[in-house]
Scaffold this motif. Sequence first.
Motif: not given
Length: 67
Positions: A1-4, A16-31
Amino acid sequence: MQVNVRDNNVDQALRALKKKLQREGVFREMKIRRNYEKPSEKKARERAESIRRQRKVERKRREREGF
């Protein structure tokens, strides 16, 4: 994943990075992975998520058809 980062605006890039991670479900997976989840609990959670998704799709379909 890349953010300029534009114009050295790190805050905007971080958002922007947080929004991308949220869409991918990374935070949910971590929880979910924070604590051990018994196989029976995992199965029940996944079943409930599946039912929730199916109901959402059905609701959207009915909404489109005008019911």
